[in-house]
Design a protein around this motif. Structure first.
Motif, PDB file in Angstrom:
ATOM      1  N   HIS A 182     -22.559   4.271   4.806  1.00  0.00           N
ATOM      2  CA  HIS A 182     -23.682   4.519   3.904  1.00  0.00           C
ATOM      3  C   HIS A 182     -23.267   4.463   2.431  1.00  0.00           C
ATOM      4  O   HIS A 182     -22.083   4.432   2.100  1.00  0.00           O
ATOM      5  N   HIS A 183     -24.271   4.428   1.567  1.00  0.00           N
ATOM      6  CA  HIS A 183     -24.055   4.336   0.124  1.00  0.00           C
ATOM      7  C   HIS A 183     -24.195   5.722  -0.485  1.00  0.00           C
ATOM      8  O   HIS A 183     -25.094   6.479  -0.110  1.00  0.00           O
ATOM      9  N   PRO A 184     -23.329   6.087  -1.430  1.00  0.00           N
ATOM     10  CA  PRO A 184     -23.402   7.440  -1.990  1.00  0.00           C
ATOM     11  C   PRO A 184     -24.615   7.699  -2.862  1.00  0.00           C
ATOM     12  O   PRO A 184     -25.008   8.859  -3.041  1.00  0.00           O
ATOM     13  N   ASN A 185     -25.246   6.637  -3.386  1.00  0.00           N
ATOM     14  CA  ASN A 185     -26.319   6.842  -4.356  1.00  0.00           C
ATOM     15  C   ASN A 185     -27.623   6.111  -4.048  1.00  0.00           C
ATOM     16  O   ASN A 185     -28.559   6.173  -4.835  1.00  0.00           O
ATOM     17  N   ILE A 186     -27.671   5.402  -2.941  1.00  0.00           N
ATOM     18  CA  ILE A 186     -28.876   4.673  -2.552  1.00  0.00           C
ATOM     19  C   ILE A 186     -29.158   4.973  -1.088  1.00  0.00           C
ATOM     20  O   ILE A 186     -28.248   4.956  -0.259  1.00  0.00           O
ATOM     21  N   ALA A 187     -30.419   5.225  -0.748  1.00  0.00           N
ATOM     22  CA  ALA A 187     -30.774   5.517   0.642  1.00  0.00           C
ATOM     23  C   ALA A 187     -32.201   5.027   0.926  1.00  0.00           C
ATOM     24  O   ALA A 187     -33.051   5.076   0.036  1.00  0.00           O
ATOM     25  N   PRO A 188     -32.415   4.543   2.150  1.00  0.00           N
ATOM     26  CA  PRO A 188     -31.436   4.308   3.220  1.00  0.00           C
ATOM     27  C   PRO A 188     -30.653   3.025   2.946  1.00  0.00           C
ATOM     28  O   PRO A 188     -31.208   2.009   2.531  1.00  0.00           O
ATOM     29  N   PHE A 189     -29.358   3.070   3.210  1.00  0.00           N
ATOM     30  CA  PHE A 189     -28.486   1.967   2.831  1.00  0.00           C
ATOM     31  C   PHE A 189     -27.233   2.052   3.690  1.00  0.00           C
ATOM     32  O   PHE A 189     -26.255   2.684   3.319  1.00  0.00           O
ATOM     33  N   GLY A 190     -27.280   1.449   4.897  1.00  0.00           N
ATOM     34  CA  GLY A 190     -26.135   1.530   5.781  1.00  0.00           C
ATOM     35  C   GLY A 190     -26.487   1.168   7.196  1.00  0.00           C
ATOM     36  O   GLY A 190     -27.498   0.502   7.458  1.00  0.00           O
ATOM     37  N   ALA A 191     -25.659   1.609   8.144  1.00  0.00           N
ATOM     38  CA  ALA A 191     -25.849   1.305   9.559  1.00  0.00           C
ATOM     39  C   ALA A 191     -26.617   2.420  10.249  1.00  0.00           C
ATOM     40  O   ALA A 191     -26.360   3.606  10.013  1.00  0.00           O
ATOM     41  N   PHE A 192     -27.569   2.015  11.094  1.00  0.00           N
ATOM     42  CA  PHE A 192     -28.414   2.972  11.810  1.00  0.00           C
ATOM     43  C   PHE A 192     -28.477   2.579  13.280  1.00  0.00           C
ATOM     44  O   PHE A 192     -28.549   1.390  13.615  1.00  0.00           O
ATOM     45  N   ALA A 193     -28.485   3.601  14.151  1.00  0.00           N
ATOM     46  CA  ALA A 193     -28.497   3.359  15.593  1.00  0.00           C
ATOM     47  C   ALA A 193     -29.905   3.054  16.084  1.00  0.00           C
ATOM     48  O   ALA A 193     -30.861   3.776  15.768  1.00  0.00           O
ATOM     49  N   ALA A 194     -30.017   1.966  16.852  1.00  0.00           N
ATOM     50  CA  ALA A 194     -31.251   1.640  17.571  1.00  0.00           C
ATOM     51  C   ALA A 194     -31.002   1.869  19.057  1.00  0.00           C
ATOM     52  O   ALA A 194     -29.998   2.464  19.444  1.00  0.00           O
ATOM     53  N   ALA A 195     -31.877   1.373  19.899  1.00  0.00           N
ATOM     54  CA  ALA A 195     -31.781   1.669  21.330  1.00  0.00           C
ATOM     55  C   ALA A 195     -30.533   1.085  21.967  1.00  0.00           C
ATOM     56  O   ALA A 195     -29.980   1.673  22.907  1.00  0.00           O
ATOM     57  N   PRO A 219     -42.659  13.663  -0.215  1.00  0.00           N
ATOM     58  CA  PRO A 219     -41.915  13.923  -1.455  1.00  0.00           C
ATOM     59  C   PRO A 219     -40.401  13.991  -1.261  1.00  0.00           C
ATOM     60  O   PRO A 219     -39.648  13.791  -2.214  1.00  0.00           O
ATOM     61  N   GLN A 220     -39.952  14.256  -0.036  1.00  0.00           N
ATOM     62  CA  GLN A 220     -38.513  14.252   0.225  1.00  0.00           C
ATOM     63  C   GLN A 220     -37.918  12.848   0.218  1.00  0.00           C
ATOM     64  O   GLN A 220     -36.712  12.692   0.044  1.00  0.00           O
ATOM     65  N   PHE A 221     -38.796  11.827   0.394  1.00  0.00           N
ATOM     66  CA  PHE A 221     -38.310  10.459   0.544  1.00  0.00           C
ATOM     67  C   PHE A 221     -38.959   9.462  -0.404  1.00  0.00           C
ATOM     68  O   PHE A 221     -38.563   8.285  -0.430  1.00  0.00           O
ATOM     69  N   ALA A 222     -39.916   9.851  -1.184  1.00  0.00           N
ATOM     70  CA  ALA A 222     -40.713   8.903  -1.960  1.00  0.00           C
ATOM     71  C   ALA A 222     -39.889   8.159  -3.006  1.00  0.00           C
ATOM     72  O   ALA A 222     -40.148   6.980  -3.280  1.00  0.00           O
ATOM     73  N   GLN A 223     -38.922   8.828  -3.593  1.00  0.00           N
ATOM     74  CA  GLN A 223     -38.090   8.201  -4.617  1.00  0.00           C
ATOM     75  C   GLN A 223     -36.621   8.205  -4.175  1.00  0.00           C
ATOM     76  O   GLN A 223     -36.187   9.065  -3.407  1.00  0.00           O
ATOM     77  N   ASN A 224     -35.863   7.243  -4.709  1.00  0.00           N
ATOM     78  CA  ASN A 224     -34.483   7.097  -4.264  1.00  0.00           C
ATOM     79  C   ASN A 224     -33.663   8.357  -4.493  1.00  0.00           C
ATOM     80  O   ASN A 224     -32.833   8.729  -3.650  1.00  0.00           O
ATOM     81  N   ASN A 241     -31.475  13.789   0.345  1.00  0.00           N
ATOM     82  CA  ASN A 241     -31.831  14.152   1.719  1.00  0.00           C
ATOM     83  C   ASN A 241     -31.381  13.069   2.713  1.00  0.00           C
ATOM     84  O   ASN A 241     -32.030  12.843   3.731  1.00  0.00           O
ATOM     85  N   ARG A 242     -30.264  12.441   2.417  1.00  0.00           N
ATOM     86  CA  ARG A 242     -29.818  11.290   3.204  1.00  0.00           C
ATOM     87  C   ARG A 242     -29.625  11.633   4.680  1.00  0.00           C
ATOM     88  O   ARG A 242     -30.018  10.864   5.568  1.00  0.00           O
ATOM     89  N   LEU A 243     -29.015  12.764   5.001  1.00  0.00           N
ATOM     90  CA  LEU A 243     -28.775  13.117   6.402  1.00  0.00           C
ATOM     91  C   LEU A 243     -30.088  13.334   7.155  1.00  0.00           C
ATOM     92  O   LEU A 243     -30.243  12.885   8.301  1.00  0.00           O
ATOM     93  N   LEU A 244     -31.040  13.997   6.508  1.00  0.00           N
ATOM     94  CA  LEU A 244     -32.342  14.200   7.133  1.00  0.00           C
ATOM     95  C   LEU A 244     -33.046  12.866   7.333  1.00  0.00           C
ATOM     96  O   LEU A 244     -33.615  12.586   8.410  1.00  0.00           O
ATOM     97  N   LEU A 245     -33.005  12.006   6.305  1.00  0.00           N
ATOM     98  CA  LEU A 245     -33.659  10.709   6.396  1.00  0.00           C
ATOM     99  C   LEU A 245     -33.024   9.858   7.499  1.00  0.00           C
ATOM    100  O   LEU A 245     -33.733   9.193   8.260  1.00  0.00           O
TER     101      LEU A 245
END
Length: 415
Positions: free
Chosen positions: A266-279, A309-314, A320-324
């Motif tokens: 993941h990226h330290p300053n941009i989210a979501p930005f990285g690898a995510f698990a799918a099925a 509001p937790q996710f509307a802006q970068n 809140n990257r872990l929650l997102l």
């Protein structure tokens, strides 16, 4: 296993040409079969004479780019052993080192014992445009082949030195391999999963970044020579190159002395930005701005995320990257990687599967961009630089056998 001449005291081993440039956009159909005698197929560096006293990866990678772009590169090797990387795997079916074959394709080989015959290299340098070496600082001076001595005889010479820590500073004399530099530069400390130990990058980024900087510096020096009429001495350190690649991690510490932690892909300053698990595996998604997050949320079937509001802006998403991440992976778990990638691509959200190397090398884009070529019958990665009006052949000259061109070069230069 990559090095910049760790054995400091035991070396193993007037053309008016300025660096050209091309203002045209690269074409979709690069030319093939370069010929030094045909201006329409010669590379942009045709006519440039480069003396290559480097081995293993950092230096040879820089001079490989020069050779690929048409320069004549004479690789000077020790008569008994040659470049160490001749013995590095992986090996082709006929026993040739793929490692050596890649970064030394298209070069000529001359065997010289530098301790016994330094005058032979001096004779080459007297007629050369560029000399690149990666001994520890001071070795070339002790051999009488330092920048000051050779440039006194040929002021137009661009002399490039590549080493682990550079020619100055308290560590300048220390030996260095890629992993050593990755560790000391701090890069390893930010590579890996949060719960795991620091790990080395999967590629030799310290060597390769130093090689790219060396190539760029040489080209800049050739432009400067065309303007000012003189060469220069270039000093490139693997350590410097790697520190410059720390990017946001270094900036975080410089801003407020915060020591960055490992956060996986993941990226330290941009989210979501990285690898995510799918099925059935992982996909990478990079959402670089708020408008793109609206599209991403809609593609997930959860447009309300963009209004939260937790996710509307970068800034909120990063905080809140872990929650997102948990929310996104709960949604992605409902379908396969292929289906999600199709939806995200349709929504113009930057995304990709996490390919293995075989999948990457057989990707349609790899083929379209000529990033798989053949040199001397071996399949190798291609040349990155695409220039309109210049060749980008899929078949390139092989890496040389040790001293393969020695007799002809000795006759040409009179030693």
């Amino acid at each position: 296993m990559t090095a910049v001449h760790p054995d400091a005291d035991h070396p193993r081993d007037e053309q008016n040409v300025s660096a050209p440039g091309a203002s045209d956009a690269p074409t979709d159909a690069p030319t093939d079969a370069p010929s030094a005698d045909d201006p329409s197929t010669a590379g942009p560096l045709a006519g440039l004479l480069v003396i290559d006293l480097t081995r293993v990866l950092a230096g040879p990678f820089a001079t490989m780019i020069m050779a690929d772009l048409g320069a004549r590169v004479i690789k000077v090797e020790h008569p008994a052993t040659g470049d160490d990387s001749r013995r590095y795997g992986p090996f082709a079916a006929d026993g040739r080192s793929m490692y050596f074959a890649r970064v030394n394709r298209g070069k000529q080989s001359l065997a010289v014992d530098l301790k016994k015959h330094p005058e032979q290299v001096a004779a080459l340098a007297a007629r050369a445009d560029v000399l690149v070496e990666n001994f520890r600082p001071g070795v070339m001076d002790r051999l009488g082949l330092g920048a000051q001595a050779l440039r006194a005889r040929n002021p137009r010479l661009v002399y490039a030195s590549v080493s682990g820590y550079g020619a100055t500073g308290p560590r300048s004399g220390e030996p260095a391999y890629d992993a050593v530099i990755q560790a000391r530069s701090g890069l390893m400390s930010v590579t890996g999963e949060p719960e795991g130990p620091p790990v080395k990058s999967g590629a030799s980024v310290s060597d390769l970044s130093a090689g790219v900087y060396t190539f760029g510096a040489v080209m800049a020096a050739l432009v400067g020579r065309g303007i000012h009429g003189r060469g220069t001495h270039i000093d490139i350190a693997m350590f410097d190159a790697t520190v410059s690649f720390l990017e946001g991690n270094a900036l975080a510490w410089l801003a407020d002395r915060t020591v960055p932690n490992r956060i996986g892909s993941h990226h330290p300053n941009i989210a979501p930005f990285g690898a995510f698990a799918a099925a059935d595996g992982q996909i990478v998604v990079c959402v670089g701005n708020d408008a793109l997050f609206v599209s991403f949320a809609a593609a997930l079937g959860a447009p309300e995320l963009a209004q939260n509001p937790q996710f509307a802006q970068n800034a909120n998403r990063s905080a809140n990257r872990l929650l997102l991440t948990a929310v996104i992976e709960e949604l992605l778990a409902a379908d396969t990687c292929a289906n999600w990638l199709a939806r995200l691509e349709a929504a113009k959200v930057p995304c990709a599967p996490v390919n293995d190397i075989g999948q990457a090398m057989t990707d349609v884009q790899t083929q379209a961009r000529r990033m798989r070529i053949t040199a001397g019958g071996l399949e190798l990665p291609g040349q990155v630089v695409k220039m309109a009006g210049y060749p980008d052949p899929v078949e390139r000259p092989a890496a040389p056998e040790l001293d393969e061109h020695g007799a002809a070069i000795r006759a040409e230069f009179g030693f």
